[in-house]
Motif scaffolding. Structure first.
Motif, PDB file in Angstrom:
ATOM      1  N   ASP A   8      -0.858   3.262 -10.002  1.00 15.88           N
ATOM      2  CA  ASP A   8      -1.914   4.233  -9.690  1.00 15.88           C
ATOM      3  C   ASP A   8      -2.127   5.200 -10.849  1.00 15.88           C
ATOM      4  N   ALA A   9      -1.030   5.702 -11.398  1.00 15.99           N
ATOM      5  CA  ALA A   9      -1.141   6.643 -12.513  1.00 15.99           C
ATOM      6  C   ALA A   9      -1.542   5.926 -13.799  1.00 15.99           C
ATOM      7  N   ARG A  10      -0.954   4.782 -14.033  1.00 20.51           N
ATOM      8  CA  ARG A  10      -1.125   4.078 -15.309  1.00 20.51           C
ATOM      9  C   ARG A  10      -2.507   3.446 -15.447  1.00 20.51           C
ATOM     10  N   TYR A  11      -3.007   2.854 -14.357  1.00 23.48           N
ATOM     11  CA  TYR A  11      -4.236   2.075 -14.455  1.00 23.48           C
ATOM     12  C   TYR A  11      -5.422   2.679 -13.717  1.00 23.48           C
ATOM     13  N   TRP A  12      -5.153   3.616 -12.813  1.00 28.88           N
ATOM     14  CA  TRP A  12      -6.251   4.244 -12.080  1.00 28.88           C
ATOM     15  C   TRP A  12      -6.394   5.727 -12.384  1.00 28.88           C
ATOM     16  N   GLY A  13      -5.423   6.279 -13.130  1.00 28.18           N
ATOM     17  CA  GLY A  13      -5.496   7.685 -13.451  1.00 28.18           C
ATOM     18  C   GLY A  13      -5.332   8.591 -12.245  1.00 28.18           C
ATOM     19  N   GLN A  14      -4.570   8.114 -11.248  1.00 21.70           N
ATOM     20  CA  GLN A  14      -4.386   8.847 -10.001  1.00 21.70           C
ATOM     21  C   GLN A  14      -2.906   9.138  -9.771  1.00 21.70           C
ATOM     22  N   GLY A  15      -2.588  10.406  -9.513  1.00 16.37           N
ATOM     23  CA  GLY A  15      -1.221  10.769  -9.178  1.00 16.37           C
ATOM     24  C   GLY A  15      -0.290  10.744 -10.379  1.00 16.37           C
ATOM     25  N   THR A  16       1.000  10.803 -10.076  1.00 19.57           N
ATOM     26  CA  THR A  16       2.037  10.827 -11.101  1.00 19.57           C
ATOM     27  C   THR A  16       2.996   9.677 -10.869  1.00 19.57           C
ATOM     28  N   ALA A  17       3.342   8.977 -11.915  1.00 19.49           N
ATOM     29  CA  ALA A  17       4.275   7.858 -11.788  1.00 19.49           C
ATOM     30  C   ALA A  17       5.649   8.374 -11.372  1.00 19.49           C
ATOM     31  N   PRO A  18       6.316   7.731 -10.410  1.00 23.10           N
ATOM     32  CA  PRO A  18       7.635   8.191  -9.992  1.00 23.10           C
ATOM     33  C   PRO A  18       8.688   7.903 -11.053  1.00 23.10           C
ATOM     34  N   ASP A  19       9.722   8.722 -11.052  1.00 23.50           N
ATOM     35  CA  ASP A  19      10.881   8.477 -11.899  1.00 23.50           C
ATOM     36  C   ASP A  19      11.738   7.439 -11.182  1.00 23.50           C
ATOM     37  N   LEU A  20      11.855   6.244 -11.762  1.00 23.90           N
ATOM     38  CA  LEU A  20      12.534   5.146 -11.093  1.00 23.90           C
ATOM     39  C   LEU A  20      13.984   4.985 -11.512  1.00 23.90           C
ATOM     40  N   ARG A  25       0.827  -1.216   0.000  1.00 23.76           N
ATOM     41  CA  ARG A  25       0.000   0.000   0.000  1.00 23.76           C
ATOM     42  C   ARG A  25       0.854   1.257   0.000  1.00 23.76           C
ATOM     43  N   LEU A  26       2.086   1.173   0.481  1.00 23.54           N
ATOM     44  CA  LEU A  26       2.991   2.315   0.373  1.00 23.54           C
ATOM     45  C   LEU A  26       3.363   2.594  -1.082  1.00 23.54           C
ATOM     46  N   ILE A  27       3.292   1.562  -1.915  1.00 19.72           N
ATOM     47  CA  ILE A  27       3.702   1.678  -3.308  1.00 19.72           C
ATOM     48  C   ILE A  27       2.524   2.011  -4.213  1.00 19.72           C
ATOM     49  N   THR A  28       1.383   1.391  -3.966  1.00 19.70           N
ATOM     50  CA  THR A  28       0.191   1.630  -4.783  1.00 19.70           C
ATOM     51  C   THR A  28      -1.017   1.838  -3.881  1.00 19.70           C
ATOM     52  N   ARG A  29      -1.668   2.952  -4.056  1.00 19.29           N
ATOM     53  CA  ARG A  29      -2.770   3.346  -3.180  1.00 19.29           C
ATOM     54  C   ARG A  29      -4.100   2.711  -3.614  1.00 19.29           C
ATOM     55  N   HIS A  30      -4.256   2.427  -4.901  1.00 14.38           N
ATOM     56  CA  HIS A  30      -5.569   2.058  -5.425  1.00 14.38           C
ATOM     57  C   HIS A  30      -5.707   0.597  -5.837  1.00 14.38           C
ATOM     58  N   THR A  31      -4.610  -0.096  -6.034  1.00 13.60           N
ATOM     59  CA  THR A  31      -4.669  -1.495  -6.444  1.00 13.60           C
ATOM     60  C   THR A  31      -5.340  -2.340  -5.362  1.00 13.60           C
ATOM     61  N   ARG A  32      -6.185  -3.262  -5.777  1.00 18.27           N
ATOM     62  CA  ARG A  32      -6.910  -4.111  -4.833  1.00 18.27           C
ATOM     63  C   ARG A  32      -5.961  -5.162  -4.265  1.00 18.27           C
ATOM     64  N   LEU A  33      -5.961  -5.320  -2.944  1.00 21.39           N
ATOM     65  CA  LEU A  33      -5.092  -6.276  -2.264  1.00 21.39           C
ATOM     66  C   LEU A  33      -5.929  -7.404  -1.667  1.00 21.39           C
ATOM     67  N   TYR A  34      -5.343  -8.601  -1.630  1.00 15.73           N
ATOM     68  CA  TYR A  34      -6.027  -9.773  -1.090  1.00 15.73           C
ATOM     69  C   TYR A  34      -5.230 -10.361   0.066  1.00 15.73           C
ATOM     70  N   THR A  35      -5.966 -10.875   1.045  1.00 19.61           N
ATOM     71  CA  THR A  35      -5.324 -11.550   2.159  1.00 19.61           C
ATOM     72  C   THR A  35      -4.811 -12.918   1.716  1.00 19.61           C
ATOM     73  N   GLU A  36      -4.001 -13.527   2.559  1.00 20.28           N
ATOM     74  CA  GLU A  36      -3.777 -14.951   2.419  1.00 20.28           C
ATOM     75  C   GLU A  36      -5.116 -15.672   2.584  1.00 20.28           C
TER      76      GLU A  36
END
Length: 349
Positions: free
Chosen positions: A248-260, A29-40
């Motif tokens: 987040d930026a690429r698939y959710w249209g949220q924020g700006t992709a970081p320069d890696l 969640r620190l890396i992607t705010r909007h991607t859906r996460l699943y438990t074990e």
């Protein structure tokens, strides 16, 4: 880029046993705010008869959207689990119909349930009746089991399960072998058949169909999103978490992709690492959490950057487990920086 209202299942990180615990999900969640996460996967028996807080406690606000995946075969127990999912702040309850391990076979759930479509339908209905419209009830399954490779098998499975009220199907595009293959081999040996999943979407346009299995790069995600509603990424997101940095930026249209690249990318990684160390420190103070339990999830953060191997070596050193996490983080940073002058111009793997 996503449309004006992307599906909640547009992109997700798969449930992975022994990996996607609450600490891993915090890191992701620190890396992607909007991607859906699943438990074990959590068995219904563990929730009905066991320590519910141990299995379900999580940061209900900070982790969302998060789905609870369950394994079980008794509709009454599934209904209890669904109610608990709502009570503990999950956004979805997902039934595992794809795991082929000996453990699930002994319990007659997981991939075994693909032979019991009517039972899955009844379980889905029991969960839907228990939670109403509070959260969606979804199913994750394979395209077949053992030597059953007929398209009609998975088509009829979906059609039957949908009678119970399920409209979201996450499809691992491989068969599950219940005999003769280990869980690891089941993730690698049965051939991927993405065309089957694409055909399911064509035949069931009214349902949300997400694809899972063997997807390791954004170019693959882009291609699959042209054919289905969502993509679930598994081990690639765990071993190479930076893959998620621009989601987040690429698939959710949220924020700006970081320069890696270069120093900017190193600064981004270091910020993620420091925030994770802050989290571990807080967990230690509140719950006496050994730092190694949570730090194991971050070992792929510096993959591809000079000094990554030296950095991983510090975080993986069992002799340091009794040291304060801040001290270990400082030692890892020193090791990474010290290794950089001797690093090849080719990034480390």
């Amino acid at each position: 880029m996503p449309g004006p209202d992307p599906s909640p299942w547009r992109l997700s990180v798969a449930p992975m046993m022994a990996w996607t615990d609450r600490h891993c999900r915090h890191f992701h969640r620190l890396i992607t705010r909007h991607t859906r996460l699943y438990t074990e996967m959590v068995t219904t028996g563990a929730l009905v008869h066991g320590d519910v807080p141990k299995h379900l406690a999580h940061d209900a606000d900070g982790e969302r959207p998060t789905a609870l995946q369950i394994g079980g075969s008794e509709p009454d127990e599934m209904a209890v689990a669904a109610k608990l999912a709502v009570q503990w702040g999950y956004d979805e309850i997902n039934l595992n119909c794809g795991c082929p391990s000996e453990r699930v076979q002994k319990g007659a759930f997981g991939a075994c349930l693909m032979n019991e479509a009517a039972l899955v339908r009844d379980g889905v209905k029991a969960m839907r009746d228990a939670v109403g419209d509070a959260i969606p009830v979804t199913v994750k399954h394979r395209i077949g089991i053992d030597r059953i490779e007929r398209y009609e098998f998975v088509r009829d499975f979906i059609a039957t399960v949908a009678e119970g009220g399920c409209t979201v199907f996450i499809v691992h595009a491989r068969n599950a072998w219940l005999q003769g293959l280990s869980p690891k081999d089941n993730r690698e040996i049965p051939p991927l058949r993405y065309d089957i999943v694409h055909r399911l979407k064509s035949e069931f346009p009214q349902f949300t169909i997400a694809i899972n299995g063997g997807i390791t790069a954004n170019a693959q995600i882009d291609a699959e999103l042209a054919a289905v509603d969502g993509v679930m990424v598994g081990r690639a997101s765990y071993h190479d978490p930076v893959l998620m940095a621009d989601w987040d930026a690429r698939y959710w249209g949220q924020g700006t992709a970081p320069d890696l690249a270069g120093e900017a990318g190193d600064a981004w990684r270091l910020d993620i690492e420091r925030r994770m160390v802050d989290y571990i420190r807080a967990q230690q103070a509140a719950h006496q959490l050994p730092w190694a339990w949570a730090a194991t999830h971050i070992l792929g953060l510096w993959n591809g950057r000079p000094g990554a191997r030296a950095w991983r070596r510090v975080w993986s050193d069992h002799r340091l487990k009794g040291r304060p996490v801040d001290e270990v983080a400082a030692a890892a940073l020193q090791a990474r920086l010290a290794a950089r002058p001797a690093a090849s111009t080719v990034d480390e793997a």
